[in-house]
Design a protein around this motif. Structure first.
Motif, PDB file in Angstrom:
ATOM      1  N   MET A  21      -3.794  77.457  42.247  1.00  0.00           N
ATOM      2  CA  MET A  21      -3.785  76.254  43.050  1.00  0.00           C
ATOM      3  C   MET A  21      -4.283  76.600  44.438  1.00  0.00           C
ATOM      4  N   ILE A  22      -4.828  75.599  45.097  1.00  0.00           N
ATOM      5  CA  ILE A  22      -5.357  75.789  46.442  1.00  0.00           C
ATOM      6  C   ILE A  22      -4.722  74.756  47.378  1.00  0.00           C
ATOM      7  N   LYS A  23      -4.635  75.103  48.646  1.00  0.00           N
ATOM      8  CA  LYS A  23      -4.115  74.165  49.633  1.00  0.00           C
ATOM      9  C   LYS A  23      -5.234  73.212  50.033  1.00  0.00           C
ATOM     10  N   ALA A  24      -4.905  71.944  50.036  1.00  0.00           N
ATOM     11  CA  ALA A  24      -5.882  70.931  50.435  1.00  0.00           C
ATOM     12  C   ALA A  24      -6.062  70.951  51.948  1.00  0.00           C
ATOM     13  N   THR A  25      -7.237  70.565  52.371  1.00  0.00           N
ATOM     14  CA  THR A  25      -7.528  70.403  53.790  1.00  0.00           C
ATOM     15  C   THR A  25      -7.681  68.905  54.068  1.00  0.00           C
ATOM     16  N   SER A  26      -7.854  68.569  55.313  1.00  0.00           N
ATOM     17  CA  SER A  26      -8.037  67.156  55.661  1.00  0.00           C
ATOM     18  C   SER A  26      -9.290  66.579  54.998  1.00  0.00           C
ATOM     19  N   ASN A  27     -10.273  67.433  54.724  1.00  0.00           N
ATOM     20  CA  ASN A  27     -11.491  66.972  54.041  1.00  0.00           C
ATOM     21  C   ASN A  27     -11.226  66.544  52.600  1.00  0.00           C
ATOM     22  N   ASP A  28     -10.117  67.003  52.028  1.00  0.00           N
ATOM     23  CA  ASP A  28      -9.780  66.668  50.642  1.00  0.00           C
ATOM     24  C   ASP A  28      -9.042  65.341  50.516  1.00  0.00           C
ATOM     25  N   LYS A  29      -8.741  64.703  51.640  1.00  0.00           N
ATOM     26  CA  LYS A  29      -7.942  63.470  51.602  1.00  0.00           C
ATOM     27  C   LYS A  29      -8.538  62.408  50.664  1.00  0.00           C
ATOM     28  N   PRO A  30      -9.831  62.083  50.740  1.00  0.00           N
ATOM     29  CA  PRO A  30     -10.359  61.051  49.830  1.00  0.00           C
ATOM     30  C   PRO A  30     -10.166  61.409  48.353  1.00  0.00           C
ATOM     31  N   LEU A  31     -10.352  62.664  48.005  1.00  0.00           N
ATOM     32  CA  LEU A  31     -10.167  63.104  46.624  1.00  0.00           C
ATOM     33  C   LEU A  31      -8.708  62.965  46.196  1.00  0.00           C
ATOM     34  N   VAL A  32      -7.783  63.442  47.017  1.00  0.00           N
ATOM     35  CA  VAL A  32      -6.355  63.372  46.696  1.00  0.00           C
ATOM     36  C   VAL A  32      -5.924  61.913  46.568  1.00  0.00           C
ATOM     37  N   VAL A  33      -6.343  61.070  47.481  1.00  0.00           N
ATOM     38  CA  VAL A  33      -5.991  59.648  47.434  1.00  0.00           C
ATOM     39  C   VAL A  33      -6.523  59.005  46.163  1.00  0.00           C
TER      40      VAL A  33
ATOM     41  N   LEU B 180       1.263  66.695  57.709  1.00  0.00           N
ATOM     42  CA  LEU B 180       1.991  67.026  58.941  1.00  0.00           C
ATOM     43  C   LEU B 180       3.235  67.873  58.685  1.00  0.00           C
ATOM     44  N   PHE B 181       3.962  67.576  57.601  1.00  0.00           N
ATOM     45  CA  PHE B 181       5.302  68.149  57.416  1.00  0.00           C
ATOM     46  C   PHE B 181       5.511  68.833  56.065  1.00  0.00           C
ATOM     47  N   GLY B 182       4.470  69.185  55.408  1.00  0.00           N
ATOM     48  CA  GLY B 182       4.586  69.841  54.107  1.00  0.00           C
ATOM     49  C   GLY B 182       3.272  70.490  53.742  1.00  0.00           C
ATOM     50  N   THR B 183       2.985  70.508  52.456  1.00  0.00           N
ATOM     51  CA  THR B 183       1.737  71.098  51.966  1.00  0.00           C
ATOM     52  C   THR B 183       1.201  70.238  50.832  1.00  0.00           C
ATOM     53  N   ILE B 184      -0.105  70.114  50.787  1.00  0.00           N
ATOM     54  CA  ILE B 184      -0.782  69.390  49.720  1.00  0.00           C
ATOM     55  C   ILE B 184      -1.577  70.410  48.918  1.00  0.00           C
ATOM     56  N   TYR B 185      -1.359  70.392  47.625  1.00  0.00           N
ATOM     57  CA  TYR B 185      -2.012  71.348  46.734  1.00  0.00           C
ATOM     58  C   TYR B 185      -2.978  70.630  45.806  1.00  0.00           C
ATOM     59  N   LEU B 186      -4.041  71.321  45.474  1.00  0.00           N
ATOM     60  CA  LEU B 186      -4.988  70.875  44.455  1.00  0.00           C
ATOM     61  C   LEU B 186      -5.040  71.927  43.363  1.00  0.00           C
ATOM     62  N   SER B 187      -5.244  71.478  42.128  1.00  0.00           N
ATOM     63  CA  SER B 187      -5.516  72.440  41.069  1.00  0.00           C
ATOM     64  C   SER B 187      -6.855  73.097  41.389  1.00  0.00           C
ATOM     65  N   ASN B 188      -7.082  74.257  40.847  1.00  0.00           N
ATOM     66  CA  ASN B 188      -8.323  74.982  41.148  1.00  0.00           C
ATOM     67  C   ASN B 188      -9.567  74.170  40.800  1.00  0.00           C
TER      68      ASN B 188
ATOM     69  N   LEU C 184       0.129  73.124  37.386  1.00  0.00           N
ATOM     70  CA  LEU C 184       0.348  72.881  38.811  1.00  0.00           C
ATOM     71  C   LEU C 184       1.839  72.830  39.123  1.00  0.00           C
ATOM     72  N   LEU C 185       2.615  72.173  38.269  1.00  0.00           N
ATOM     73  CA  LEU C 185       4.060  72.117  38.483  1.00  0.00           C
ATOM     74  C   LEU C 185       4.670  73.510  38.432  1.00  0.00           C
ATOM     75  N   ASN C 186       4.234  74.337  37.502  1.00  0.00           N
ATOM     76  CA  ASN C 186       4.756  75.707  37.420  1.00  0.00           C
ATOM     77  C   ASN C 186       4.506  76.471  38.721  1.00  0.00           C
ATOM     78  N   GLU C 187       3.346  76.258  39.320  1.00  0.00           N
ATOM     79  CA  GLU C 187       3.047  76.920  40.598  1.00  0.00           C
ATOM     80  C   GLU C 187       3.913  76.368  41.731  1.00  0.00           C
ATOM     81  N   ILE C 188       4.191  75.067  41.699  1.00  0.00           N
ATOM     82  CA  ILE C 188       5.069  74.450  42.711  1.00  0.00           C
ATOM     83  C   ILE C 188       6.494  74.994  42.552  1.00  0.00           C
TER      84      ILE C 188
END
Length: 191
Positions: free
Chosen positions: A1-13, A53-61, A139-143
């Motif tokens: 898993m990778i940490k999302a950046t602000s650039n990933d917001k449209p994809l995550v949404v 702001l207060f946590g972490t957003i993850y994306l699958s690879n 992804l859940l296993n990694e979380i």
């Protein structure tokens, strides 16, 4: 898993908006009118911003699944969070429904331990075109591993009864059930 950046917001949404379109809890929160889908998207934008702001957003690879996590005790009231909350109330929930949603959140949070900080899984979503392939499980296993590394129990809620066995198989327990016209299963890791 990778940490999302602000650039990933449209994809995550996009992933979360599709994955949670028929979710009971999301549709309880979102005002039900001709703008429902737009409101779900705004809810996911809000959730991304808060977790950024207060946590972490993850994306699958492969970037077809995501998870929004939060460290609840780190959440602070700032001008930015006040603005985000106001937009949520106006554009997503509807001012006439805010009290109902706040009451729901209070009931959920009353089940959290007072003496130990938790790791909160707000959303876990897989693009519907790729569900059932083990991506969400991975992804859940990694979380879960992340929560163990942080030495914090992992908490979540699901309003979808079909999801309960998925979480039970991965070491969660149902510690409370709340009724909001649908059952909300409050779950946590047991170890």
């Amino acid at each position: 898993m990778i940490k999302a950046t602000s650039n990933d917001k449209p994809l995550v949404v996009e992933i979360l908006s599709k994955a949670f379109d028929t979710n009971n809890s999301v549709n309880y929160t979102v005002k039900q009118d001709e703008k429902r889908k737009e409101r779900i998207k705004k809810l996911m934008e809000y959730s991304f911003d808060v977790c950024y702001l207060f946590g972490t957003i993850y994306l699958s690879n492969d970037k077809i699944a995501c998870a929004l996590t939060l460290l609840p005790e780190s959440k602070k009231t700032t001008l930015k969070t006040i603005a985000l909350d106001a937009q949520l109330a106006i554009k997503v929930i509807g001012l006439d429904r805010v009290k109902r949603v706040l009451s729901r959140e209070s009931k959920i949070h009353s089940g959290y331990p007072k003496e130990q900080p938790v790791f909160y899984l707000w959303f876990l979503g897989v693009d519907p075109a790729h569900q059932g392939k083990g991506i969400g499980k991975s992804l859940l296993n990694e979380i879960i591993a992340e929560s163990k590394q942080k030495k914090r129990p992992l908490y979540l809620e699901t309003s979808m009864p079909d999801n309960v066995p998925f979480y039970l198989k991965r070491g969660f327990e149902v510690y409370n059930q709340l009724n909001f016209g649908h059952t909300l299963y409050c779950m946590r890791t047991t170890s």
